[in-house]
Design a protein around this motif. Structure first.
Motif, PDB file in Angstrom:
ATOM      1  N   THR A  54      33.395-137.569  28.953  1.00 59.95           N
ATOM      2  CA  THR A  54      34.445-137.919  29.314  1.00 59.95           C
ATOM      3  C   THR A  54      35.069-138.411  29.078  1.00 59.95           C
ATOM      4  N   PRO A  55      36.902-138.712  28.799  1.00 58.94           N
ATOM      5  CA  PRO A  55      37.517-139.541  27.920  1.00 58.94           C
ATOM      6  C   PRO A  55      37.505-141.071  28.529  1.00 58.94           C
ATOM      7  N   ASP A  56      36.494-141.021  30.103  1.00 61.00           N
ATOM      8  CA  ASP A  56      36.833-141.711  30.815  1.00 61.00           C
ATOM      9  C   ASP A  56      35.330-142.246  31.457  1.00 61.00           C
ATOM     10  N   VAL A  57      35.097-142.620  30.076  1.00 63.02           N
ATOM     11  CA  VAL A  57      33.331-143.081  30.408  1.00 63.02           C
ATOM     12  C   VAL A  57      33.649-144.309  31.120  1.00 63.02           C
ATOM     13  N   ASP A  58      34.302-145.814  31.220  1.00 65.69           N
ATOM     14  CA  ASP A  58      33.588-146.916  31.922  1.00 65.69           C
ATOM     15  C   ASP A  58      34.252-146.311  33.350  1.00 65.69           C
ATOM     16  N   LYS A  59      35.757-145.301  33.700  1.00 64.95           N
ATOM     17  CA  LYS A  59      35.703-144.819  34.521  1.00 64.95           C
ATOM     18  C   LYS A  59      34.063-144.767  35.898  1.00 64.95           C
ATOM     19  N   LEU A  60      33.848-143.148  34.566  1.00 66.03           N
ATOM     20  CA  LEU A  60      32.129-142.736  35.960  1.00 66.03           C
ATOM     21  C   LEU A  60      31.058-143.435  35.550  1.00 66.03           C
ATOM     22  N   GLY A  61      31.231-144.351  34.478  1.00 62.75           N
ATOM     23  CA  GLY A  61      30.118-145.394  34.519  1.00 62.75           C
ATOM     24  C   GLY A  61      30.037-146.426  35.631  1.00 62.75           C
ATOM     25  N   GLY A 116      27.995-133.848  39.340  1.00 63.18           N
ATOM     26  CA  GLY A 116      29.456-133.394  38.575  1.00 63.18           C
ATOM     27  C   GLY A 116      30.617-133.321  40.003  1.00 63.18           C
ATOM     28  N   ALA A 117      29.662-134.162  41.229  1.00 59.89           N
ATOM     29  CA  ALA A 117      30.489-133.739  42.761  1.00 59.89           C
ATOM     30  C   ALA A 117      30.953-135.265  42.623  1.00 59.89           C
ATOM     31  N   LEU A 118      30.089-136.125  42.248  1.00 63.79           N
ATOM     32  CA  LEU A 118      30.707-137.464  41.628  1.00 63.79           C
ATOM     33  C   LEU A 118      31.728-137.609  40.950  1.00 63.79           C
ATOM     34  N   ALA A 119      31.680-137.262  40.149  1.00 63.93           N
ATOM     35  CA  ALA A 119      32.874-136.723  38.762  1.00 63.93           C
ATOM     36  C   ALA A 119      33.789-136.360  39.528  1.00 63.93           C
ATOM     37  N   PHE A 120      33.544-135.780  39.892  1.00 62.65           N
ATOM     38  CA  PHE A 120      35.291-135.350  41.111  1.00 62.65           C
ATOM     39  C   PHE A 120      35.599-136.237  41.710  1.00 62.65           C
ATOM     40  N   ASN A 121      35.055-136.253  42.720  1.00 67.67           N
ATOM     41  CA  ASN A 121      35.515-137.153  44.085  1.00 67.67           C
ATOM     42  C   ASN A 121      35.959-138.608  43.332  1.00 67.67           C
ATOM     43  N   ALA A 122      35.661-138.789  41.612  1.00 67.20           N
ATOM     44  CA  ALA A 122      36.222-139.968  41.079  1.00 67.20           C
ATOM     45  C   ALA A 122      37.703-140.364  40.600  1.00 67.20           C
ATOM     46  N   GLY A 123      37.670-138.975  40.842  1.00 68.65           N
ATOM     47  CA  GLY A 123      39.061-138.551  39.810  1.00 68.65           C
ATOM     48  C   GLY A 123      38.573-138.565  38.332  1.00 68.65           C
ATOM     49  N   VAL A 124      37.061-138.102  38.041  1.00 65.84           N
ATOM     50  CA  VAL A 124      37.452-138.333  36.083  1.00 65.84           C
ATOM     51  C   VAL A 124      37.231-136.906  35.784  1.00 65.84           C
ATOM     52  N   MET A 125      37.861-136.869  35.085  1.00 68.25           N
ATOM     53  CA  MET A 125      37.478-135.010  33.928  1.00 68.25           C
ATOM     54  C   MET A 125      36.349-135.248  33.477  1.00 68.25           C
TER      55      MET A 125
END
Length: 303
Positions: free
Chosen positions: A227-234, A262-271
């Motif tokens: 993901t481009p948002d590694v820190d946000k997903l982390g 996948g569900a967690l990333a979606f809820n966090a708004g992470v592509m």
């Protein structure tokens, strides 16, 4: 149906098989797995009446092997492909087996053709390669058109074409409603052939389940994401109490399915640009389950 109940075999101070119970059902291929020295061969020998159990019983369709009036018409077995008189031809070896069990000798040609040995039917078995010996052993096991098959390492010595042929044969026989118990150390082949597994270690039952369930219960699953948002997903994973490690431009999350991540990333708004799961193998599950039951191991590193 093969029914093993509280089976125990003691040789002096050694308990080769220890209070073992399992059931092999018809209509499916059941793999019989375990490390060297686990008691697989001893168990098969007791099922076939070649060794007497110290305690317990092993029955085939409700009868002990020695109670079967025509054994080869009920049970086909391959334990040792070398147990053939070397000076007998392949055809004569099978004719002798047929006559001893009241099987029409016309069946000899049928099984030789089935296993691909028709062209060498008149040759002495002592000159056969390991793979040809295995095919002759399978012909003997199939001679009586049995309801039950017990096979120990049936693909040993076979080339890839032969291995694939045996796989198809076993699955076809099971599909006809027969009971098929097959032991093998080729775990990749068992993963493609068996429906159920019986796993033993040091003579005791370790698992009796389907292949899929065995892998699911005894293997770690790793989900990989990019993901481009590694820190946000982390941060989202940390907030959810989910452990992860950074790997290149992505993250690896152990013991979590792709659906959850996948569900967690979606809820966090992470592509996500990648969401994949590392599939566990039968080998991984087997090694994890039997690591404490291995009797013979190499300790020194070869340089």
């Amino acid at each position: 149906m093969i029914d093993v109940s509280n089976l125990t075999k003691v040789y002096g101070p050694v308990r080769a098989v220890d209070d073992l119970s399992f059931r092999v059902k018809p209509g499916i291929v059941t793999g019989f797995l375990g490390p060297n020295g686990a008691g697989k061969s001893t168990t098969m020998r007791m099922i076939l009446g070649l060794d007497a159990p110290t305690v317990g019983t092993a029955t085939i369709n409700g009868r002990r092997y020695r109670e079967l009036p025509r054994p080869l018409a009920t049970v086909g077995a391959l334990l040792d492909a070398k147990s053939v008189h070397p000076n007998r031809s392949a055809a004569n070896h099978l004719r002798w087996l047929a006559q001893s069990n009241g099987i029409p000798t016309s069946r000899v040609g049928e099984v030789l053709e089935l296993v691909g040995l028709s062209d060498v039917a008149g040759k002495k078995a002592g000159g056969f390669s390991l793979g040809m010996g295995q095919r002759l052993g399978l012909a003997g096991a199939l001679l009586g058109d049995p309801e039950v098959l017990i096979l120990d390492e049936p693909v040993n010595g076979l080339d890839p074409e032969g291995i694939r042929w045996v796989r198809g044969l076993l699955r076809a026989l099971a599909a006809e409603g027969r009971t098929v118990l097959v032991s093998s150390h080729l775990l990749s082949e068992m993963a493609q052939t068996a429906d159920n597994l019986i796993v033993i270690g040091r003579g005791r039952l370790v698992a009796e389940t389907s292949v899929a369930e065995f892998i699911r219960e005894h293997s770690a699953v790793t989900t990989r994401v990019r993901t481009p948002d590694v820190d946000k997903l982390g941060a989202a994973l940390t907030a959810a109490g989910i452990a992860f490690t950074k790997s290149g431009d992505g993250l690896e999350i152990p013991d979590r399915p792709t659906e959850e991540i996948g569900a967690l990333a979606f809820n966090a708004g992470v592509m996500l640009t990648e969401l994949s799961g590392a599939k566990a193998s039968l080998e991984d599950a087997y090694m994890r389950t039997t690591q404490d039951s291995v009797q013979y191991t190499g300790q020194k590193e070869i340089r």
